[in-house]
Every structure is written in structure tokens, then in C-alpha cells.
Motif scaffolding. Structure first.
Motif, PDB file in Angstrom:
ATOM      1  N   ASN A 257       0.811  -1.269   0.021  1.00 36.30           N
ATOM      2  CA  ASN A 257       0.227  -0.016   0.042  1.00 36.30           C
ATOM      3  C   ASN A 257       0.873   1.221   0.023  1.00 36.30           C
ATOM      4  OD1 ASN A 257      -1.872   2.051   0.463  1.00 36.30           O
ATOM      5  ND2 ASN A 257      -2.929   1.127   2.091  1.00 36.30           N
ATOM      6  N   PRO A 258       1.157   1.900  -0.949  1.00 32.75           N
ATOM      7  CA  PRO A 258       1.986   2.964  -1.211  1.00 32.75           C
ATOM      8  C   PRO A 258       1.774   4.231  -0.464  1.00 32.75           C
ATOM      9  CG  PRO A 258       0.842   2.731  -3.473  1.00 32.75           C
ATOM     10  CD  PRO A 258       0.288   1.413  -2.503  1.00 32.75           C
ATOM     11  N   LYS A 259       0.429   4.432   0.141  1.00 32.45           N
ATOM     12  CA  LYS A 259      -0.250   5.393   1.111  1.00 32.45           C
ATOM     13  C   LYS A 259       0.404   5.187   2.668  1.00 32.45           C
ATOM     14  CE  LYS A 259      -3.588   7.161  -1.696  1.00 32.45           C
ATOM     15  NZ  LYS A 259      -4.669   6.770  -2.513  1.00 32.45           N
ATOM     16  N   GLU A 260       0.625   3.839   2.877  1.00 30.26           N
ATOM     17  CA  GLU A 260       0.913   3.475   4.299  1.00 30.26           C
ATOM     18  C   GLU A 260       2.292   2.500   4.330  1.00 30.26           C
ATOM     19  OE1 GLU A 260      -2.152   1.184   5.903  1.00 30.26           O
ATOM     20  OE2 GLU A 260      -3.733   2.677   5.496  1.00 30.26           O
ATOM     21  N   ASP A 261       2.841   2.123   3.524  1.00 30.13           N
ATOM     22  CA  ASP A 261       3.989   1.227   3.676  1.00 30.13           C
ATOM     23  C   ASP A 261       5.312   1.885   3.043  1.00 30.13           C
ATOM     24  OD1 ASP A 261       2.072  -0.987   4.431  1.00 30.13           O
ATOM     25  OD2 ASP A 261       1.986  -1.629   2.523  1.00 30.13           O
ATOM     26  N   ASP A 262       6.285   1.434   3.740  1.00 30.13           N
ATOM     27  CA  ASP A 262       7.405   1.941   3.273  1.00 30.13           C
ATOM     28  C   ASP A 262       8.075   1.025   2.091  1.00 30.13           C
ATOM     29  OD1 ASP A 262      10.267   2.140   2.987  1.00 30.13           O
ATOM     30  OD2 ASP A 262      10.521   3.052   5.066  1.00 30.13           O
ATOM     31  N   VAL A 263       8.237   1.422   1.092  1.00 27.86           N
ATOM     32  CA  VAL A 263       8.714   0.427  -0.046  1.00 27.86           C
ATOM     33  C   VAL A 263       9.864  -0.274   0.215  1.00 27.86           C
ATOM     34  CG1 VAL A 263       9.753   2.279  -1.666  1.00 27.86           C
ATOM     35  CG2 VAL A 263       8.798   0.097  -2.590  1.00 27.86           C
ATOM     36  N   SER A 264      10.937   0.659   0.730  1.00 26.27           N
ATOM     37  CA  SER A 264      12.103  -0.178   0.909  1.00 26.27           C
ATOM     38  C   SER A 264      12.213  -1.374   2.170  1.00 26.27           C
ATOM     39  CB  SER A 264      13.006   0.844   1.482  1.00 26.27           C
ATOM     40  OG  SER A 264      12.832   1.392   2.647  1.00 26.27           O
ATOM     41  N   LEU A 265      11.465  -0.996   3.138  1.00 21.75           N
ATOM     42  CA  LEU A 265      10.992  -2.005   4.111  1.00 21.75           C
ATOM     43  C   LEU A 265      10.105  -3.159   3.398  1.00 21.75           C
ATOM     44  CD1 LEU A 265      10.212   0.092   7.321  1.00 21.75           C
ATOM     45  CD2 LEU A 265      12.406  -1.510   6.680  1.00 21.75           C
ATOM     46  N   PHE A 266       9.153  -2.851   2.500  1.00 22.30           N
ATOM     47  CA  PHE A 266       8.505  -3.724   2.061  1.00 22.30           C
ATOM     48  C   PHE A 266       9.301  -4.744   0.986  1.00 22.30           C
ATOM     49  CE2 PHE A 266       5.894  -5.242  -1.685  1.00 22.30           C
ATOM     50  CZ  PHE A 266       4.866  -6.100  -0.986  1.00 22.30           C
ATOM     51  N   LEU A 267      10.191  -4.202   0.392  1.00 25.50           N
ATOM     52  CA  LEU A 267      11.210  -5.064  -0.324  1.00 25.50           C
ATOM     53  C   LEU A 267      11.919  -5.889   0.293  1.00 25.50           C
ATOM     54  CD1 LEU A 267      11.946  -2.528  -3.218  1.00 25.50           C
ATOM     55  CD2 LEU A 267      10.660  -4.495  -3.654  1.00 25.50           C
TER      56      LEU A 267
ATOM     57  N   TYR B   2      17.564   1.829   6.326  1.00 23.23           N
ATOM     58  CA  TYR B   2      17.590   3.163   5.871  1.00 23.23           C
ATOM     59  C   TYR B   2      19.210   3.481   5.699  1.00 23.23           C
ATOM     60  CZ  TYR B   2      12.876   4.324   6.969  1.00 23.23           C
ATOM     61  OH  TYR B   2      11.556   4.218   7.009  1.00 23.23           O
ATOM     62  N   LEU B   3      19.972   2.960   6.721  1.00 22.95           N
ATOM     63  CA  LEU B   3      21.409   2.950   6.559  1.00 22.95           C
ATOM     64  C   LEU B   3      22.061   2.187   5.186  1.00 22.95           C
ATOM     65  CD1 LEU B   3      24.418   4.108   7.567  1.00 22.95           C
ATOM     66  CD2 LEU B   3      24.452   2.037   9.041  1.00 22.95           C
ATOM     67  N   GLU B   4      21.853   1.049   5.101  1.00 24.75           N
ATOM     68  CA  GLU B   4      21.904   0.199   4.027  1.00 24.75           C
ATOM     69  C   GLU B   4      21.454   0.930   2.762  1.00 24.75           C
ATOM     70  OE1 GLU B   4      20.427  -3.720   4.952  1.00 24.75           O
ATOM     71  OE2 GLU B   4      22.021  -4.011   6.410  1.00 24.75           O
ATOM     72  N   GLY B   5      20.360   1.444   2.738  1.00 24.92           N
ATOM     73  CA  GLY B   5      19.814   2.183   1.440  1.00 24.92           C
ATOM     74  C   GLY B   5      20.811   3.416   1.078  1.00 24.92           C
ATOM     75  N   TRP B   6      21.170   4.107   2.091  1.00 29.45           N
ATOM     76  CA  TRP B   6      22.039   5.121   1.934  1.00 29.45           C
ATOM     77  C   TRP B   6      23.575   4.832   1.504  1.00 29.45           C
ATOM     78  CZ3 TRP B   6      24.389   8.059   6.855  1.00 29.45           C
ATOM     79  CH2 TRP B   6      25.309   9.201   6.421  1.00 29.45           C
ATOM     80  N   LEU B   7      24.137   3.753   2.124  1.00 32.40           N
ATOM     81  CA  LEU B   7      25.382   3.202   1.789  1.00 32.40           C
ATOM     82  C   LEU B   7      25.295   2.644   0.311  1.00 32.40           C
ATOM     83  CD1 LEU B   7      26.403   1.622   5.151  1.00 32.40           C
ATOM     84  CD2 LEU B   7      27.170   3.948   4.241  1.00 32.40           C
ATOM     85  N   ASN B   8      24.231   1.818   0.166  1.00 38.12           N
ATOM     86  CA  ASN B   8      24.038   1.262  -1.227  1.00 38.12           C
ATOM     87  C   ASN B   8      24.131   2.073  -2.083  1.00 38.12           C
ATOM     88  OD1 ASN B   8      24.694  -1.417  -0.025  1.00 38.12           O
ATOM     89  ND2 ASN B   8      22.375  -1.717  -0.012  1.00 38.12           N
ATOM     90  N   GLY B   9      23.168   3.118  -2.028  1.00 29.08           N
ATOM     91  CA  GLY B   9      23.026   4.331  -3.085  1.00 29.08           C
ATOM     92  C   GLY B   9      24.237   5.240  -3.258  1.00 29.08           C
ATOM     93  N   LEU B  10      25.147   5.050  -2.645  1.00 29.06           N
ATOM     94  CA  LEU B  10      26.386   5.798  -2.837  1.00 29.06           C
ATOM     95  C   LEU B  10      27.671   4.930  -3.149  1.00 29.06           C
ATOM     96  CD1 LEU B  10      26.333   8.535  -0.020  1.00 29.06           C
ATOM     97  CD2 LEU B  10      25.956   8.982  -2.355  1.00 29.06           C
ATOM     98  N   ASN B  11      27.295   3.554  -3.317  1.00 25.25           N
ATOM     99  CA  ASN B  11      28.138   2.277  -3.668  1.00 25.25           C
ATOM    100  C   ASN B  11      29.220   2.359  -2.485  1.00 25.25           C
ATOM    101  OD1 ASN B  11      28.796   0.161  -5.082  1.00 25.25           O
ATOM    102  ND2 ASN B  11      30.164   1.520  -6.651  1.00 25.25           N
ATOM    103  N   VAL B  12      28.880   2.623  -1.209  1.00 26.29           N
ATOM    104  CA  VAL B  12      30.136   2.450  -0.245  1.00 26.29           C
ATOM    105  C   VAL B  12      30.197   0.836   0.123  1.00 26.29           C
ATOM    106  CG1 VAL B  12      30.704   3.004   2.006  1.00 26.29           C
ATOM    107  CG2 VAL B  12      29.434   4.575   0.735  1.00 26.29           C
TER     108      VAL B  12
END
Length: 146
Positions: free
Chosen positions: A9-19, A106-116
């Protein structure tokens, strides 16, 4: 998959946690990589499925491609994950484990997004982040120009 997960549910769920939850369930259920996109699509609302349908057919068979597409669709890039990580608060109804899990995601998303990938890169990121927080806007503009 419908027996163990509810629809996104895009209005209630966090897509990153859902995935992340989807990936864990797929692993537990031994869903082959080539079937993961089909299982994921069955849990998504029609407007998001239509977004995926517009992509090239070869790409829509790749889970990592679809995952990146969904994160992009919900504007979850490295910058957004950084903001979520820094500003996230524990909900009164959630457990400390839930809070830990959300922050970790959230931390993993941040680090992965910057290719750390290395500890040195992580240290550099943390230092630059702290410098950005503590400098004046003039210094930031000068630093960005340089």
C-alpha cells in the motif's frame, strides 16, 4: 506469497522495508530468482504494475532492476535514505527491534545508493556528512564549487 505477505500500500507502507521483507520471504520460500518479479508484481497495486509494464521486457525479468525502479519511483535515493536515517524516530507502538531494523534498512539504502563498499569509504562518508552539518552555507557553496 499472498499467504505470508499483504499487498503493498503506497500510502501506508515504506517501499524499502516492503522489498526487504519480500526478499526474505522469497528466500525462505525458495522462490527461484527468475520467478521473483512475477511474485512481487502480484503484491503491487495496478498503477505500479503499469509502471513496470512500460519498461523493456528483458529488464522486467530482473528483480534488481525492478527493485531499483520502485525505489526510484518512490524517490528513495541515497539522499532520501540519509534523511530517513538521520530523522527517523521510534513509533510508540513499535518495538526497539523494529526501530533498529528500520534504521538499519535506511542506513543500508544510503550506503548502497552511494556504492560504499569499504570501511575507508564509510569513514570518508561519515566525515563528509559531519562536515556538511557543521559548516556555514557560504563554505558549502565554495566547497561544492571546488
Amino acid at each position: 506469497m499472498h499467504d505470508v505477505m499483504s499487498r503493498f500500500n503506497p500510502k501506508e507502507d515504506d517501499v524499502s522495508l516492503f522489498l526487504v521483507l519480500f526478499e526474505r520471504q522469497a528466500k525462505i520460500m525458495n522462490i527461484p530468482a527468475e520467478n521473483q518479479v512475477a511474485q512481487l508484481i502480484s503484491l503491487l497495486p495496478p498503477d505500479i504494475v503499469q509502471l513496470i509494464a512500460r519498461e523493456p521486457e528483458e529488464d522486467t525479468k530482473k528483480y534488481e532492476y525492478i527493485k531499483a525502479l520502485l525505489l526510484q519511483r518512490f524517490k528513495l535515493n541515497a539522499k532520501k535514505f540519509r534523511q530517513l536515517f538521520n530523522k527517523h524516530q521510534k513509533a510508540s507502538e513499535s518495538t526497539w527491534y523494529d526501530f533498529y531494523y528500520e534504521l538499519k534498512n535506511y542506513l543500508e539504502g544510503w550506503l548502497n545508493g552511494l556504492n560504499v563498499k569499504t570501511f575507508e569509504q564509510l569513514k570518508d562518508l561519515m566525515l563528509v556528512d559531519q562536515i556538511k552539518k557543521r559548516t556555514s552555507m557560504d563554505f558549502k557553496e565554495h566547497f561544492m564549487n571546488e
